[in-house]
Design a protein around this motif. Structure first.
Motif, short mmCIF file in Angstrom:
data_model
loop_
_atom_site.label_atom_id
_atom_site.label_comp_id
_atom_site.label_asym_id
_atom_site.label_seq_id
_atom_site.Cartn_x
_atom_site.Cartn_y
_atom_site.Cartn_z
N PRO A 161 0.80 -1.24 0.00
CA PRO A 161 0.00 0.00 0.00
C PRO A 161 0.82 1.27 0.00
CG PRO A 161 -0.10 -1.09 2.14
CD PRO A 161 0.56 -2.06 1.20
N ILE A 162 2.05 1.22 0.53
CA ILE A 162 2.86 2.43 0.60
C ILE A 162 3.18 2.95 -0.80
CG2 ILE A 162 5.04 1.20 0.67
CD1 ILE A 162 4.13 4.48 2.50
N ARG A 163 3.28 2.05 -1.78
CA ARG A 163 3.54 2.48 -3.16
C ARG A 163 2.35 3.23 -3.73
NH1 ARG A 163 7.98 0.39 -5.74
NH2 ARG A 163 9.14 -1.21 -4.64
N TYR A 164 1.15 2.82 -3.33
CA TYR A 164 -0.03 3.56 -3.77
C TYR A 164 -0.11 4.92 -3.08
CZ TYR A 164 -4.89 5.02 -3.98
OH TYR A 164 -6.03 5.76 -4.13
N VAL A 165 0.25 4.97 -1.81
CA VAL A 165 0.17 6.23 -1.04
C VAL A 165 1.03 7.31 -1.67
CG1 VAL A 165 0.69 7.29 1.18
CG2 VAL A 165 -0.43 5.07 1.11
N VAL A 166 2.22 6.93 -2.15
CA VAL A 166 3.14 7.93 -2.69
C VAL A 166 2.98 8.12 -4.20
CG1 VAL A 166 4.85 7.49 -0.88
CG2 VAL A 166 4.96 6.19 -3.02
N SER A 167 2.07 7.38 -4.83
CA SER A 167 1.82 7.56 -6.26
C SER A 167 0.99 8.81 -6.49
CB SER A 167 1.09 6.33 -6.82
OG SER A 167 -0.22 6.25 -6.30
N PRO A 168 0.99 9.38 -7.70
CA PRO A 168 0.21 10.59 -7.97
C PRO A 168 -1.27 10.43 -7.65
CG PRO A 168 1.78 10.23 -9.74
CD PRO A 168 1.86 9.03 -8.86
#
Length: 276
Positions: A89-96
């Protein structure tokens, strides 16, 4: 010889089903979910706009308040579900898209501590960008990604150019401060630099203006320099657009990080390396 029975695919768990519903707009259920989400975004923005009208706020303020928090809670639940159904989920949090989704719900919670922060809820309009992937407007989406790539590739050159412009306005502002008198409005070097920026950008507020012949000559030079400066960033971006290579992308979301924009023939996510 009897043919071997085909192995049936193991039943999907609830996270896979939830991922298909929330992220896969190419599937009927996912498309219906995204259309309902767009409708909710539009209604919530409309409510925020109406609430800013004093006469409507006086009569229906309590209704607008309830609606704003209803949409905020719904979007908060949706955001949490998006985090739950992907493996990282952290990759989604920092995605645009993840940042935009977070900005859509933060203002309501900030309004508890800072009055008027709910006006920032209009940031939810950024979530309407999902319309490109929902209705499979791949051509528009690819063009937007192509333009974004060209701009990103131009940032270093543009940064150097902006540094040159800043240096120029500081020098020219300091010179005009020495040339002009305080009665003309040039009371300090920062004030003179402000005038130089306004002049070189061809805005021309007119609140400060040189009166001496030498000051007018310097102002004329800055104005002509401003017209030349306007063409430089355009040329940089245009060159990068010619050099950029277009690629056809799909709106399939990675089940691991939730990010999109992969090539159609890609088997692995270009952001996290997981199998698509």
């Amino acid at each position: 010889m009897m043919p071997e029975p085909q192995q049936s695919r193991p039943p999907r768990n609830w996270r896979e089903k939830l991922h298909e519903l929330i992220y896969e707009s190419e599937k009927p259920a996912g498309k219906a979910f995204d259309i309902a989400l767009l409708a909710a975004i539009l209604i919530s923005i409309f409510v925020v706009m109406l609430d800013s009208v004093d006469s409507l706020h006086a009569r229906y303020g309590h209704i607008f308040f309830i609606l704003e928090w209803t949409f905020t809670i719904l979007f908060s639940i949706e955001y949490v579900l998006r985090l739950i159904c992907i493996r990282q989920p952290i990759r989604y949090v920092v995605s645009p898209l993840g940042i935009i989704d977070l900005l859509a719900i933060i203002p309501s919670y900030l309004s508890i501590f800072f009055a008027g922060a709910q006006s920032l809820l209009v940031l939810r309009a950024l979530r309407l960008l999902r319309i490109f992937r929902i209705f499979r407007l791949v051509r528009f989406l690819s063009e937007m990604q192509f333009l974004g790539s060209a701009i990103m590739n131009s940032m270093r050159k543009i940064s150097i150019f902006i540094l040159f412009v800043l240096t120029s306005v500081v020098i020219l502002g300091s010179i005009i401060y020495l040339v002009e008198d305080e009665s003309s409005g040039f009371t300090s070097i920062p004030q003179s630099i402000y005038w130089s920026i306004v002049t070189i950008t061809t805005v021309g507020y007119g609140d400060v203006a040189p009166v001496t012949p030498l000051g007018k000559l310097i102002a004329s030079f800055i104005m002509l320099l401003g017209y030349g400066i306007l063409a430089v960033p355009t040329g940089i971006v245009t060159t990068e657009m010619h050099l950029a290579r277009k690629k056809e992308h799909t709106n399939k979301a990675c089940p691991n990080c939730g990010r999109e924009g992969h090539d159609r023939d890609a088997r692995f996510c270009k952001y996290c390396g997981s199998r698509l």
